[in-house]
Enzyme design. Structure first.
Site, short mmCIF file in Angstrom:
data_model
loop_
_atom_site.label_atom_id
_atom_site.label_comp_id
_atom_site.label_asym_id
_atom_site.label_seq_id
_atom_site.Cartn_x
_atom_site.Cartn_y
_atom_site.Cartn_z
N GLY A 21 0.85 -1.18 0.00
CA GLY A 21 0.00 0.00 0.00
C GLY A 21 0.88 1.23 0.00
CB THR A 24 -0.33 9.09 3.39
OG1 THR A 24 -1.15 8.77 4.53
CG2 THR A 24 -0.80 8.31 2.17
CG ASP A 48 -1.31 3.21 6.61
OD1 ASP A 48 -2.01 2.38 7.21
OD2 ASP A 48 -0.59 4.05 7.21
CE1 TYR A 53 0.19 8.90 10.63
CE2 TYR A 53 -0.39 7.90 8.54
CZ TYR A 53 0.17 7.80 9.79
OH TYR A 53 0.72 6.61 10.19
CE LYS A 82 -1.95 3.63 10.72
NZ LYS A 82 -1.55 4.65 9.72
CG HIS A 115 -2.20 5.91 15.33
ND1 HIS A 115 -2.43 6.98 14.52
CD2 HIS A 115 -0.92 5.53 15.10
CE1 HIS A 115 -1.33 7.23 13.80
NE2 HIS A 115 -0.40 6.37 14.15
CG ASN A 166 2.68 1.75 17.05
OD1 ASN A 166 3.75 1.47 16.53
ND2 ASN A 166 1.91 2.73 16.60
N1 LIG Z 1 1.13 3.10 12.81
C1 LIG Z 1 2.12 3.93 13.07
O1 LIG Z 1 2.35 4.32 14.21
C2 LIG Z 1 2.97 4.39 11.95
C3 LIG Z 1 4.20 5.01 12.20
C4 LIG Z 1 4.98 5.40 11.12
C5 LIG Z 1 4.53 5.18 9.83
N2 LIG Z 1 3.33 4.60 9.60
C6 LIG Z 1 2.81 4.36 8.23
O2 LIG Z 1 3.82 3.67 7.50
C7 LIG Z 1 4.19 4.42 6.36
C8 LIG Z 1 5.65 4.17 6.03
O3 LIG Z 1 6.49 4.56 7.09
P1 LIG Z 1 7.38 5.88 7.06
O4 LIG Z 1 6.71 6.91 6.22
O5 LIG Z 1 7.70 6.21 8.45
O6 LIG Z 1 8.75 5.41 6.41
P2 LIG Z 1 9.19 4.82 5.01
O7 LIG Z 1 8.07 4.58 4.10
O8 LIG Z 1 10.10 3.71 5.33
O9 LIG Z 1 10.13 5.97 4.46
C9 LIG Z 1 9.60 7.16 3.94
C10 LIG Z 1 10.77 8.05 3.57
O10 LIG Z 1 11.59 7.40 2.60
C11 LIG Z 1 11.67 8.18 1.41
N3 LIG Z 1 11.58 7.23 0.30
C12 LIG Z 1 10.47 6.55 -0.12
N4 LIG Z 1 10.77 5.70 -1.12
C13 LIG Z 1 12.08 5.82 -1.35
C14 LIG Z 1 12.99 5.21 -2.25
N5 LIG Z 1 12.56 4.29 -3.11
N6 LIG Z 1 14.29 5.58 -2.21
C15 LIG Z 1 14.70 6.52 -1.34
N7 LIG Z 1 13.92 7.14 -0.45
C16 LIG Z 1 12.61 6.80 -0.45
C17 LIG Z 1 10.51 9.15 1.47
O11 LIG Z 1 10.83 10.36 0.88
P3 LIG Z 1 9.98 10.91 -0.41
O12 LIG Z 1 8.56 11.06 0.02
O13 LIG Z 1 10.63 12.21 -0.70
O14 LIG Z 1 10.15 9.88 -1.49
C18 LIG Z 1 10.33 9.34 2.99
O15 LIG Z 1 11.21 10.35 3.47
C19 LIG Z 1 3.86 5.85 6.79
O16 LIG Z 1 3.84 6.75 5.72
C20 LIG Z 1 2.54 5.65 7.47
O17 LIG Z 1 1.50 5.48 6.51
C21 LIG Z 1 2.55 4.19 10.65
#
Ligand SMILES: NC(=O)c1ccc[n+]([C@@H]2O[C@H](COP(=O)([O-])OP(=O)(O)OC[C@H]3O[C@@H](n4cnc5c(N)ncnc54)[C@H](OP(=O)(O)O)[C@@H]3O)[C@@H](O)[C@H]2O)c1
Ligand SMILES: *[C@@H]1O[C@H](CO)[C@@H](O)[C@H](O)[C@H]1NC(C)=O
Ligand SMILES: *[C@@H]1O[C@H](CO)[C@@H](O)[C@H](O)[C@H]1NC(C)=O
Ligand SMILES: *[C@@H]1O[C@H](CO)[C@@H](O)[C@H](O)[C@H]1NC(C)=O
Length: 333
Positions: A21, A24, A48, A53, A82, A115, A166
């Site tokens: 997915g 965001t 997601d 957010y 969430k 969440h 979490n």
């Molecule tokens: N349930 C929770 O408590 C919780 C906590 C954290 C996250 N989440 C969910 O999980 C999702 C993913 O986690 P996350 O956003 O923390 O981290 P992530 O998806 O691991 O990393 C996102 C970061 O990586 C960069 N990026 C993405 N694809 C890339 C690639 N192919 N090469 C290099 N850099 C790349 C993005 O920058 P650009 O946008 O500039 O590409 C952004 O800065 C969140 O967006 C959210 O929906 C949930």
């Protein structure tokens, strides 16, 4: 429907959740207009988001555009949101979901998650903060009472399935023991340095799917840095720069991000990489045309550092750590 090479996993009794997915978090309403639109064009069918957010409004606009044009039917896309952290108590959960549905312009979400097992104090707008910048935690969160309320959201048709985020293993177990409707999912920090094999195994045995977050990048940790200093105990780790990841990527002519995502789906968890850049949104989706060999898989499996790999949350002096439901092993200060 766009060719969906991505497989899906079963959530709840008879629903399929695409194994990839678009994440965001930290994407604004304006950014999701581009990123989620690009994701749907590419073939993502799972989005997601979360109340906190503050981008559900933008996502709702994109979805409405796709539904109105007839390019997508509601049942072809899997939307997760969430509960607002500031609404995680029986009397406020429905209000949070109502507001999410209004912003998303949907009658129901596919998956509604708690969440975090730790709620924060009630506040209508924004997160409640102490003058020192610490979030004001609600020390009385009752995860079982909240689950009973979330079950009612399924009864009312506002969520097809409900789940957790979490929650640690013993908390998942407590919910399973008390549940009339089993949790379909647990969304947790999970990546090559923090693989949580016991939690994954336990959830698998009990029919709870895992969605991995904070999975490819530590750039969000970098961006934390610009707002607040990274707490001392967090050693920032960059999985995309790991030698093992890089060398496997070179062998397959893939990027480190693609190898990390491929590893996670072979490991048996769903992934929600976040990007607001359409090129990277595409890159992150191109993980179904190669496979890691057993040897490569084992090399990546061996990168697990256990709790030392946890970096999303501060475990020392965190305002959340005072809560009885704080899910992580505490660090002494
Ligand atoms: N349930 C929770 O408590 C919780 C906590 C954290 C996250 N989440 C969910 O999980 C999702 C993913 O986690 P996350 O956003 O923390 O981290 P992530 O998806 O691991 O990393 C996102 C970061 O990586 C960069 N990026 C993405 N694809 C890339 C690639 N192919 N090469 C290099 N850099 C790349 C993005 O920058 P650009 O946008 O500039 O590409 C952004 O800065 C969140 O967006 C959210 O929906 C949930
Ligand atoms: C949520 O919306 C429903 C209508 O869909 C309404 O009946 C209910 O009172 C609302 N609940 C809250 C707590 O706002
Ligand atoms: C939920 O959370 C956000 C940000 O923390 C807030 O601004 C929003 O108004 C909250 N309320 C509801 C009912 O979702
Ligand atoms: C999960 O969190 C609870 C609440 O803080 C704690 O008592 C328990 O030890 C934790 N269990 C695991 C397996 O970490």
């Amino acid at each position: 429907m766009a060719p969906l090479s991505s497989t899906s996993v079963l959530v709840g009794t008879n629903m399929e959740m695409p194994i990839i997915g678009i994440g965001t978090w930290q994407a604004t309403d304006d950014e999701v207009l581009v990123a989620v639109d690009a994701a749907l064009e590419i073939g993502y069918r799972h989005i997601d988001t979360a109340a906190v957010y503050e981008n559900e409004f933008g996502i709702g606009k994109v979805l409405k555009k796709w539904f109105d044009s007839g390019k997508l039917k509601r049942e072809e896309v899997f939307v997760t949101t969430k509960c607002n952290l500031s609404h995680f108590r029986p009397e406020h959960i429905e209000k949070s979901l109502n507001e999410s549905l209004t912003k998303l312009q949907l009658d129901y979400v596919d998956l509604f998650l708690a969440h975090s097992p730790v709620g924060v104090q009630y506040k209508d707008e924004g997160l409640p903060m102490a003058p020192n910048g610490d979030v004001l935690v609600d020390l009385n969160t009752d995860i079982i009472a909240n689950w009973k309320t979330m079950e009612m959201m399924v009864d009312k048709g506002k969520a097809k399935a409900i789940g957790l985020s979490n929650f640690n293993q013993s908390q998942v177990k407590r919910i399973l023991d008390a549940a009339r409707i089993k949790p379909a999912n647990n969304q947790v920090e999970l990546y090559v340095y923090l693989q949580q094999p016991e939690l994954v195994e336990f959830c698998k045995e009990n029919g709870v799917t895992i969605v991995a977050y904070d999975l490819i990048s530590s750039t969000k940790t970098k961006s934390f840095q610009t707002k607040r200093p990274v707490p001392d105990e967090i050693v920032i780790q960059y999985p995309m720069e790991d030698d093992t990841v890089v060398s496997i990527a070179q062998k397959h002519n893939k990027t480190p991000a693609q190898v990390i995502l491929r590893f996670l789906i072979q490991y048996g968890v769903a992934v929600i990489p976040k990007s607001t850049n359409p090129k990277r949104v595409q890159e992150n989706f191109n993980i179904f045309d190669f496979e890691l060999s057993k040897d490569e898989y084992d090399q990546l499996k061996a990168l697990d550092k256990g709790e030392a790999g946890r970096q999303f949350v501060s475990r020392r002096n965190s305002p959340y750590a005072k809560h009885a439901e704080y899910p992580y092993p505490k660090m002494s200060s």
